[in-house]
Design a protein around this motif. Structure first.
Motif, PDB file in Angstrom:
ATOM      1  N   LEU A  30     -16.143   2.301   1.224  1.00  0.00           N
ATOM      2  CA  LEU A  30     -15.566   1.071   0.680  1.00  0.00           C
ATOM      3  C   LEU A  30     -15.584  -0.069   1.691  1.00  0.00           C
ATOM      4  N   ASP A  31     -15.327   0.278   2.959  1.00  0.00           N
ATOM      5  CA  ASP A  31     -15.282  -0.758   3.984  1.00  0.00           C
ATOM      6  C   ASP A  31     -15.225  -0.087   5.347  1.00  0.00           C
ATOM      7  N   ILE A  32     -15.544  -0.853   6.396  1.00  0.00           N
ATOM      8  CA  ILE A  32     -15.370  -0.417   7.777  1.00  0.00           C
ATOM      9  C   ILE A  32     -14.493  -1.448   8.466  1.00  0.00           C
ATOM     10  N   LEU A  33     -13.336  -1.027   8.926  1.00  0.00           N
ATOM     11  CA  LEU A  33     -12.352  -1.925   9.532  1.00  0.00           C
ATOM     12  C   LEU A  33     -12.197  -1.576  11.007  1.00  0.00           C
ATOM     13  N   ASP A  34     -11.879  -2.587  11.838  1.00  0.00           N
ATOM     14  CA  ASP A  34     -11.848  -2.321  13.279  1.00  0.00           C
ATOM     15  C   ASP A  34     -10.523  -2.645  13.954  1.00  0.00           C
ATOM     16  N   SER A  35      -9.458  -2.877  13.163  1.00  0.00           N
ATOM     17  CA  SER A  35      -8.177  -3.215  13.791  1.00  0.00           C
ATOM     18  C   SER A  35      -7.018  -2.816  12.887  1.00  0.00           C
ATOM     19  N   VAL A  36      -5.837  -2.753  13.496  1.00  0.00           N
ATOM     20  CA  VAL A  36      -4.613  -2.473  12.728  1.00  0.00           C
ATOM     21  C   VAL A  36      -4.375  -3.588  11.714  1.00  0.00           C
ATOM     22  N   GLU A  37      -4.498  -4.839  12.164  1.00  0.00           N
ATOM     23  CA  GLU A  37      -4.222  -5.986  11.293  1.00  0.00           C
ATOM     24  C   GLU A  37      -5.134  -5.997  10.074  1.00  0.00           C
ATOM     25  N   MET A  38      -6.430  -5.799  10.285  1.00  0.00           N
ATOM     26  CA  MET A  38      -7.369  -5.776   9.158  1.00  0.00           C
ATOM     27  C   MET A  38      -7.041  -4.648   8.195  1.00  0.00           C
ATOM     28  N   SER A  39      -6.651  -3.494   8.744  1.00  0.00           N
ATOM     29  CA  SER A  39      -6.374  -2.322   7.903  1.00  0.00           C
ATOM     30  C   SER A  39      -5.139  -2.525   7.053  1.00  0.00           C
ATOM     31  N   ASN A  41      -3.906  -5.372   6.031  1.00  0.00           N
ATOM     32  CA  ASN A  41      -4.253  -6.339   4.982  1.00  0.00           C
ATOM     33  C   ASN A  41      -5.104  -5.693   3.893  1.00  0.00           C
ATOM     34  N   TRP A  42      -6.027  -4.810   4.299  1.00  0.00           N
ATOM     35  CA  TRP A  42      -6.899  -4.157   3.314  1.00  0.00           C
ATOM     36  C   TRP A  42      -6.084  -3.284   2.372  1.00  0.00           C
ATOM     37  N   PHE A  43      -5.188  -2.462   2.915  1.00  0.00           N
ATOM     38  CA  PHE A  43      -4.390  -1.564   2.075  1.00  0.00           C
ATOM     39  C   PHE A  43      -3.458  -2.345   1.151  1.00  0.00           C
ATOM     40  N   ALA A  44      -3.041  -3.527   1.581  1.00  0.00           N
ATOM     41  CA  ALA A  44      -2.141  -4.334   0.745  1.00  0.00           C
ATOM     42  C   ALA A  44      -2.863  -4.930  -0.450  1.00  0.00           C
ATOM     43  N   LYS A  45      -4.205  -5.031  -0.389  1.00  0.00           N
ATOM     44  CA  LYS A  45      -4.949  -5.733  -1.428  1.00  0.00           C
ATOM     45  C   LYS A  45      -5.869  -4.838  -2.241  1.00  0.00           C
ATOM     46  N   ASN A  46      -6.056  -3.578  -1.828  1.00  0.00           N
ATOM     47  CA  ASN A  46      -7.060  -2.733  -2.471  1.00  0.00           C
ATOM     48  C   ASN A  46      -6.468  -1.388  -2.906  1.00  0.00           C
ATOM     49  N   PRO A  47      -7.066  -0.779  -3.965  1.00  0.00           N
ATOM     50  CA  PRO A  47      -6.683   0.604  -4.307  1.00  0.00           C
ATOM     51  C   PRO A  47      -7.012   1.526  -3.130  1.00  0.00           C
ATOM     52  N   HIS A  48      -6.192   2.534  -2.927  1.00  0.00           N
ATOM     53  CA  HIS A  48      -6.399   3.415  -1.785  1.00  0.00           C
ATOM     54  C   HIS A  48      -7.606   4.330  -2.000  1.00  0.00           C
ATOM     55  N   PRO A  49      -8.299   4.671  -0.928  1.00  0.00           N
ATOM     56  CA  PRO A  49      -9.497   5.512  -1.066  1.00  0.00           C
ATOM     57  C   PRO A  49      -9.123   6.967  -1.327  1.00  0.00           C
ATOM     58  N   ASP A  65       0.063   2.760  13.818  1.00  0.00           N
ATOM     59  CA  ASP A  65       0.813   1.539  13.504  1.00  0.00           C
ATOM     60  C   ASP A  65       0.575   1.087  12.070  1.00  0.00           C
ATOM     61  N   ILE A  66      -0.596   1.417  11.521  1.00  0.00           N
ATOM     62  CA  ILE A  66      -0.895   1.040  10.133  1.00  0.00           C
ATOM     63  C   ILE A  66       0.117   1.669   9.191  1.00  0.00           C
ATOM     64  N   PHE A  67       0.420   2.955   9.456  1.00  0.00           N
ATOM     65  CA  PHE A  67       1.292   3.694   8.548  1.00  0.00           C
ATOM     66  C   PHE A  67       2.738   3.223   8.636  1.00  0.00           C
ATOM     67  N   GLY A  68       3.064   2.468   9.681  1.00  0.00           N
ATOM     68  CA  GLY A  68       4.399   1.880   9.766  1.00  0.00           C
ATOM     69  C   GLY A  68       4.550   0.645   8.897  1.00  0.00           C
ATOM     70  N   HIS A  69       3.402   0.064   8.480  1.00  0.00           N
ATOM     71  CA  HIS A  69       3.450  -1.147   7.662  1.00  0.00           C
ATOM     72  C   HIS A  69       3.147  -0.886   6.189  1.00  0.00           C
ATOM     73  N   VAL A  70       2.316   0.114   5.912  1.00  0.00           N
ATOM     74  CA  VAL A  70       1.959   0.420   4.522  1.00  0.00           C
ATOM     75  C   VAL A  70       2.018   1.924   4.308  1.00  0.00           C
ATOM     76  N   ALA A  71       2.312   2.311   3.071  1.00  0.00           N
ATOM     77  CA  ALA A  71       2.314   3.731   2.716  1.00  0.00           C
ATOM     78  C   ALA A  71       0.895   4.147   2.353  1.00  0.00           C
ATOM     79  N   VAL A  72       0.288   4.974   3.201  1.00  0.00           N
ATOM     80  CA  VAL A  72      -1.086   5.416   2.959  1.00  0.00           C
ATOM     81  C   VAL A  72      -1.052   6.652   2.077  1.00  0.00           C
TER      82      VAL A  72
END
Length: 258
Positions: A30-39, A41-49, A65-72
């Motif tokens: 679906l995508d290749i992300l290279d940072s916590v911030e990008m990830s 934002n991606w999870f906030a806007k897209n269906p989870h893989p 740190d990603i999992f502290g901001h969004v529920a994966v």
């Protein structure tokens, strides 16, 4: 199967994408992300893989740190350079991991494990408890040794601090140790190459032979040489011939990202 890759090394990310799609041509990356911030934002806007492949160390923090901001809400396979001891906690929570450098056979086993998990639990399998995972992991041990990011160098009667990012490579000459800087200065150091090897990050620096420790960015060209050896061109250039032995050639090529 939809897969998301979080990896800040472009070559490693491309290799992961290729190996995943070689495993199953129907896989969609679906995508290749290279940072916590990008990830985040991606999870906030897209269906989870269906599956997440996530490197631990990213440019702006750790993937935890990603999992502290969004529920994966998907299984995660971590990719990491950490040793077996620090990773024991992952097994308790059924989170798989790949120890870098990653080879195709290891990735295939992890993907087969994921497929088996899908068949066993179905799509309704609950999300992993990543919060509990972090509680288990953090007390185990420091995840990364405290490598040096600067040294204090003697220049005559002065002591001069120098950042490691300013150092291209280290070498010995007449039983003395020198650092070659990017601006082409050779400065003497009060360390042996063996001591420096313990203080420098192995992701950034490689002990080429008894005479040289190299910054990855100092290797400008690699030439195949006689009897399986590799001959290197360095930046800044050196008058010495720099070789990698046949025994260490594979390790060196993996370090460069092959």
């Amino acid at each position: 199967m939809n897969v998301l890759i979080i990896e800040d090394e472009p070559l490693a990310a491309r290799q992961l994408q290729t190996m995943v799609q070689d495993y199953d041509s129907d896989v969609t990356v679906l995508d290749i992300l290279d940072s916590v911030e990008m990830s985040v934002n991606w999870f906030a806007k897209n269906p989870h893989p269906d599956l997440l492949l996530a490197d631990i160390e990213l440019t702006d923090g750790q993937s935890f740190d990603i999992f502290g901001h969004v529920a994966v809400r998907c299984p995660v396979i971590f990719t990491t350079t950490y040793d077996e001891y620090a990773l024991k906690a992952f097994r308790v929570h059924s989170v798989d991991y790949l120890l870098k450098p990653i080879d195709e056979a290891t990735l295939r086993r992890s993907l087969e494990k994921f497929r088996d998990m899908q068949r066993l639990y179905g799509a309704a399998r609950p999300a992993l408890d990543l919060g509990e995972l972090l509680k288990t992991l953090r007390p185990v041990a420091p995840l990364q040794p405290d490598y040096r990011d600067r040294f204090l160098l003697k220049q005559g009667a002065r002591l001069v601090p120098m950042e490691v990012i300013d150092m291209a490579y280290f070498f010995t000459r007449d039983r003395l140790t020198f650092v070659q800087t990017w601006d082409n200065r050779a400065l003497m150091m009060d360390y042996t190459l063996d001591e420096l090897g313990q203080k420098l990050s192995p992701q950034r620096f490689f002990r080429a032979n008894r005479q040289f420790i190299l910054n990855v960015k100092a290797v400008s060209h690699v030439h195949l040489h006689f009897n399986g050896r590799l001959k290197l061109d360095l930046t800044p250039p050196t008058d010495e011939d720099v070789f990698i032995s046949r025994d260490r050639a594979a390790e060196f090529r993996a370090w460069l990202g092959e």
